[in-house]
Design a protein around this motif. Sequence first.
Motif, short mmCIF file in Angstrom:
data_model
loop_
_atom_site.label_atom_id
_atom_site.label_comp_id
_atom_site.label_asym_id
_atom_site.label_seq_id
_atom_site.Cartn_x
_atom_site.Cartn_y
_atom_site.Cartn_z
N PHE A 100 15.15 38.74 27.10
CA PHE A 100 14.38 38.05 26.33
C PHE A 100 13.05 38.62 26.23
CE2 PHE A 100 12.75 34.46 24.27
CZ PHE A 100 13.61 33.90 23.34
N PRO A 101 12.32 38.48 25.06
CA PRO A 101 10.94 38.79 24.94
C PRO A 101 10.07 37.97 25.80
CG PRO A 101 11.51 37.91 23.03
CD PRO A 101 12.85 38.01 23.57
N PHE A 102 10.31 37.74 26.97
CA PHE A 102 9.61 36.85 27.93
C PHE A 102 8.11 37.08 27.96
CE2 PHE A 102 10.13 34.21 31.62
CZ PHE A 102 11.28 33.58 31.42
N LEU A 103 7.53 38.07 27.78
CA LEU A 103 6.03 38.14 27.66
C LEU A 103 5.44 37.35 26.66
CD1 LEU A 103 5.32 41.74 29.10
CD2 LEU A 103 4.88 39.60 30.32
N SER A 148 3.69 29.89 24.95
CA SER A 148 3.44 28.66 25.76
C SER A 148 2.16 28.61 25.99
CB SER A 148 4.34 28.85 26.97
OG SER A 148 5.69 28.65 26.60
N PHE A 149 1.52 29.62 26.62
CA PHE A 149 0.13 29.54 26.95
C PHE A 149 -0.88 28.90 25.81
CE2 PHE A 149 0.40 31.75 31.00
CZ PHE A 149 0.08 30.92 31.73
N LEU A 206 11.93 22.96 20.02
CA LEU A 206 13.05 23.37 19.81
C LEU A 206 13.61 22.93 18.08
CD1 LEU A 206 16.20 24.28 20.14
CD2 LEU A 206 16.71 21.91 21.09
N LEU A 207 12.98 21.70 17.72
CA LEU A 207 13.07 21.45 16.25
C LEU A 207 12.21 22.01 15.46
CD1 LEU A 207 13.38 17.54 17.05
CD2 LEU A 207 15.03 18.88 16.37
N MET A 208 11.07 22.54 15.97
CA MET A 208 10.07 23.03 15.01
C MET A 208 10.12 24.50 14.90
SD MET A 208 8.22 20.90 13.61
CE MET A 208 9.63 19.93 13.54
N LEU A 209 10.72 25.29 16.11
CA LEU A 209 10.18 26.73 16.17
C LEU A 209 11.82 27.21 16.03
CD1 LEU A 209 7.55 27.23 18.84
CD2 LEU A 209 7.22 27.20 16.40
N THR A 210 12.28 28.09 14.89
CA THR A 210 13.24 28.84 14.76
C THR A 210 13.20 30.29 14.95
OG1 THR A 210 12.86 29.04 12.33
CG2 THR A 210 14.11 27.16 13.36
N ASP A 211 12.06 30.96 14.86
CA ASP A 211 11.63 32.49 15.21
C ASP A 211 11.76 32.87 16.54
OD1 ASP A 211 10.72 35.03 14.92
OD2 ASP A 211 9.13 34.60 13.67
N ARG A 212 12.55 33.79 16.85
CA ARG A 212 12.77 34.10 18.30
C ARG A 212 11.37 34.50 19.08
NH1 ARG A 212 17.09 36.16 21.08
NH2 ARG A 212 16.65 37.81 22.76
N ASN A 213 10.46 35.20 18.21
CA ASN A 213 9.23 35.56 18.60
C ASN A 213 8.17 34.54 18.97
OD1 ASN A 213 9.92 38.44 18.83
ND2 ASN A 213 9.71 38.51 16.80
N ALA A 222 12.96 30.01 25.94
CA ALA A 222 13.34 31.21 26.60
C ALA A 222 14.24 31.03 27.56
CB ALA A 222 12.32 32.05 26.67
N LEU A 223 14.17 30.23 28.44
CA LEU A 223 14.78 29.98 29.65
C LEU A 223 16.04 29.16 29.35
CD1 LEU A 223 12.07 28.14 32.28
CD2 LEU A 223 13.18 30.32 32.43
N ASN A 224 16.22 28.44 28.19
CA ASN A 224 17.48 28.00 27.99
C ASN A 224 18.39 29.28 27.09
OD1 ASN A 224 19.32 25.57 27.00
ND2 ASN A 224 18.75 26.38 24.98
#
Length: 221
Positions: free
Chosen positions: A11-14, A20-21, A159-166, A173-175
């Motif tokens: 996943f694009p973890f970085l 998140s930050f 989860l409700l607001m963000l649909t873009d993977r980036n 991401a953990l999910n």
Amino acid sequence: MDAYRKVFSKFPFLKAIFNSFFITISYTLITILSASMAAFAFTKIRFPGADGLLKLYLASMMIPTQVTLIPLFVVMNKLGLINTYPSVILPSLFRVFGIFMLVQQMRSIPNDFMEAARIDGAGMFRIFRVVILPLCGSSIATLTITTFMESWNDYLWPLLMLTDRNKMTLTLALNNLNGQYGTEYNVLMAGSLISMIPIIIVYTCAQKNFKHGVMAGGIKG
């Protein structure tokens, strides 16, 4: 070490960590600013209906968060903010718990300090910034920790607001590390450990004021 490498490869973890930050720091700063200004207005700037408005505002704490999700979603949709960072950050403007905590602290601050500052020629904003905020340092530190932890660990609203993977946060991401037919638990645990590091750092830096802030926030004025 292989588990940690897999975390960043699956996943694009970085990017998720950056998201998140950015969201968490913005959410926390806006909460501290809005809650402290509202608490200052309720306690030190007397205006008609202040007590009734504060009681009405605090009564909203009894409304479950789940009840407000649909109205908030409709508002964000009307504003065209779905799948944007502001949609996750803007609810921080109305943190009733933060106002409640700081109101209790500011009520314990004698008005003589404000009068002395006025005699020295300080305006209302300068009194708020130079006199009131430093005296509320322990409560603000406590509110910072709790708000940071809440925003960092929040899952449902992003989860409700963000649909873009980036644009997804670290919790999303953990999910996504959970596979459809199986889960590599070593990878999931490695990602969870990474997600805990910022919370541990924030708490370690502010723990000296945490206990005093909780006690001060519970003082009945």
